[in-house]
Design a protein around this motif. Structure first.
Motif, PDB file in Angstrom:
ATOM      1  N   SER A 174      -9.973  -1.484  -4.184  1.00 24.35           N
ATOM      2  CA  SER A 174      -8.960  -1.798  -3.183  1.00 24.35           C
ATOM      3  C   SER A 174      -7.643  -2.147  -3.876  1.00 24.35           C
ATOM      4  O   SER A 174      -7.613  -2.962  -4.802  1.00 24.35           O
ATOM      5  CB  SER A 174      -9.437  -2.981  -2.333  1.00 24.35           C
ATOM      6  OG  SER A 174      -8.312  -3.541  -1.683  1.00 24.35           O
ATOM      7  N   GLN A 228      -5.400  -3.871  -2.645  1.00 21.30           N
ATOM      8  CA  GLN A 228      -5.048  -5.272  -2.355  1.00 21.30           C
ATOM      9  C   GLN A 228      -5.423  -6.120  -3.579  1.00 21.30           C
ATOM     10  O   GLN A 228      -4.697  -7.020  -3.978  1.00 21.30           O
ATOM     11  CB  GLN A 228      -5.789  -5.804  -1.118  1.00 21.30           C
ATOM     12  CG  GLN A 228      -5.854  -4.862   0.077  1.00 21.30           C
ATOM     13  CD  GLN A 228      -4.492  -4.501   0.649  1.00 21.30           C
ATOM     14  OE1 GLN A 228      -3.546  -5.272   0.518  1.00 21.30           O
ATOM     15  NE2 GLN A 228      -4.385  -3.337   1.267  1.00 21.30           N
ATOM     16  N   THR A 286      -2.601   2.916   0.681  1.00 20.62           N
ATOM     17  CA  THR A 286      -3.895   2.265   0.910  1.00 20.62           C
ATOM     18  C   THR A 286      -4.627   2.851   2.123  1.00 20.62           C
ATOM     19  O   THR A 286      -4.860   2.142   3.100  1.00 20.62           O
ATOM     20  CB  THR A 286      -3.661   0.760   1.166  1.00 20.62           C
ATOM     21  OG1 THR A 286      -2.750   0.642   2.292  1.00 20.62           O
ATOM     22  CG2 THR A 286      -3.051   0.070  -0.030  1.00 20.62           C
ATOM     23  N   SER A 328      -8.079   0.574   2.445  1.00 20.15           N
ATOM     24  CA  SER A 328      -8.084  -0.874   2.669  1.00 20.15           C
ATOM     25  C   SER A 328      -7.124  -1.292   3.781  1.00 20.15           C
ATOM     26  O   SER A 328      -7.281  -2.350   4.368  1.00 20.15           O
ATOM     27  CB  SER A 328      -7.743  -1.622   1.376  1.00 20.15           C
ATOM     28  OG  SER A 328      -6.420  -1.352   0.981  1.00 20.15           O
ATOM     29  N   GLN A 329      -6.110  -0.456   4.061  1.00 21.16           N
ATOM     30  CA  GLN A 329      -5.156  -0.835   5.119  1.00 21.16           C
ATOM     31  C   GLN A 329      -4.530   0.462   5.632  1.00 21.16           C
ATOM     32  O   GLN A 329      -3.487   0.881   5.146  1.00 21.16           O
ATOM     33  CB  GLN A 329      -4.086  -1.742   4.517  1.00 21.16           C
ATOM     34  CG  GLN A 329      -3.279  -2.478   5.540  1.00 21.16           C
ATOM     35  CD  GLN A 329      -2.202  -3.354   4.890  1.00 21.16           C
ATOM     36  OE1 GLN A 329      -1.953  -3.303   3.689  1.00 21.16           O
ATOM     37  NE2 GLN A 329      -1.531  -4.148   5.703  1.00 21.16           N
TER      38      GLN A 329
END
Ligand SMILES: C[S@@+](CC[C@H](N)C(=O)[O-])C[C@H]1O[C@@H](n2cnc3c(N)ncnc32)[C@H](O)[C@@H]1O
Ligand code: SF4
Length: 327
Positions: A207, A209, A248, A251-252
């Motif tokens: 990820s 993040q 991303t 993850s997003q």
């Protein structure tokens, strides 16, 4: 009638990614299987004239930006001639290129003259052996290509790095320093489960993040620079000119702002990178469709755009490889 393309979810489509070949002179393990042979036959490829007609139709409907991609776009013969045609289309304001840069040193100047203004280069490692393990290619040639892009006057040059746990996640800081030194923009990308290769590579998923938190311990990030309507969320590294984009999809995800569609080399328009929704232009083009009918078809195709990808919910559904849609 409106010259804007609005999809069923209220998003305006103004960006088209154009894959000019599904072939490639590298074999990034997360993208193309080493023994892959099932490429489109050249008579299934859209000709430059056919591509120009489809892009012209979309430009008349408000598409302003086109990114030339692949496979590896530089392996398509006479690419600058196609770029010249696209640059001449009324309404197209931004022509860019995504490449592995293996043969960029030979073509950079011609592509600049033809009308490409911005270049993205895939670069997952700065170490010769590791680069070879990931791509089967030669890092020196990519470096030559990158430097020739700079020399030809492309700005910004963006580096795309797919970050993979246990493969290259220990090189993130090196890549940051490299991009500061050369004044490149850097974009980190999460591994996506596209095709068998992408699904296999998911074991290396990391990820972004997590990566961002790790980097924030060493660098000061100024958030929110370079909003461009694209998927990357940018930060600037304080005290430098470096901008880093985080892409991303896992993850997003950023589907609610998706503004793009993808035209594959065989004339299939894919409405989402992570779904099978598609529209076939080649049969229409070869049956002699008129320009105004083509505009109607181009508009109708957009009504098929799905709301979002389902990489996490249905990772097994996507059988095509990234090289057939151009990322
Ligand atoms: C398919 S390539 C096509 C253009 C060109 N050959 C290149 O590598 O830039 C476009 C982008 O897709 C990325 N890509 C390919 N497979 C991927 C995967 N499974 N997950 C995430 N990114 C992927 C590549 O790293 C590259 O940045
Ligand atoms: S990511 Fe680009 S360079 Fe690598 S195999 Fe796929 S198409 Fe080729």
């Amino acid at each position: 009638m409106s010259t804007r393309l609005i999809d069923p979810f209220g998003r305006t489509v103004e960006y088209l990614r154009l894959s000019v070949t599904d072939r490639c002179d590298l074999r990034c393990f997360y993208c193309l299987p080493g023994d892959y042979r099932n490429f489109r036959e050249p008579d299934e490829w859209l000709t430059f004239d056919e591509i120009e007609r489809v892009i012209r139709a979309y430009a008349s409907l408000g598409v302003q930006r086109v990114r030339v991609t692949g496979g590896e776009p530089l392996v398509r013969k006479n690419l600058p001639a196609l770029v010249t045609k696209l640059a001449g289309i009324h309404g197209i304001e931004d022509l860019s290129l995504s490449t592995n840069a293996v043969s960029l040193s030979r073509q950079a100047a011609a592509l600049k003259t033809a009308g490409i203004s911005r270049i993205n280069v895939s670069l997952d490692s700065l170490r010769t052996d590791r680069f070879k393990d990931i791509t089967k290619g030669n890092l020196d040639r990519v470096m030559e290509g990158l430097m020739s892009a700079k020399q030809a006057g492309f700005y910004p040059v963006k580096i795309n790095m797919v970050i993979m746990k246990g493969v290259n996640d220990d090189e993130v800081e090196d890549m940051i320093e490299f991009c500061i030194e050369h004044n490149f923009t850097l974009r980190f990308i999460e591994t996506m489960p596209i095709g068998d290769t992408g699904r296999n590579a998911s074991s290396h998923y990391l990820s972004l993040q997590e990566v961002k938190s790790r980097l924030a311990e060493r660098y000061d990030f100024i958030p929110g620079v370079m909003p461009g309507g694209g998927p990357a969320r940018y930060v600037q590294v304080a005290g430098t000119d470096l901008r880093i984009g985080f892409i991303t999809p896992i993850s997003q995800h950023f589907c609610e702002t998706c503004n793009r569609v993808r035209l594959a080399v065989d004339g299939t328009l894919y409405l989402c990178l992570g779904q099978e929704h598609k529209f076939e232009f080649r049969p229409l083009l070869r049956a002699g469709i008129s320009d105004s009918e083509l505009v109607d078809a181009a508009r109708a195709a957009i009504s098929l755009k799905p709301e979002r990808h389902e990489f996490l919910e249905k990772p097994q559904q996507l059988v095509r490889f990234m090289a057939s849609t151009g990322g």
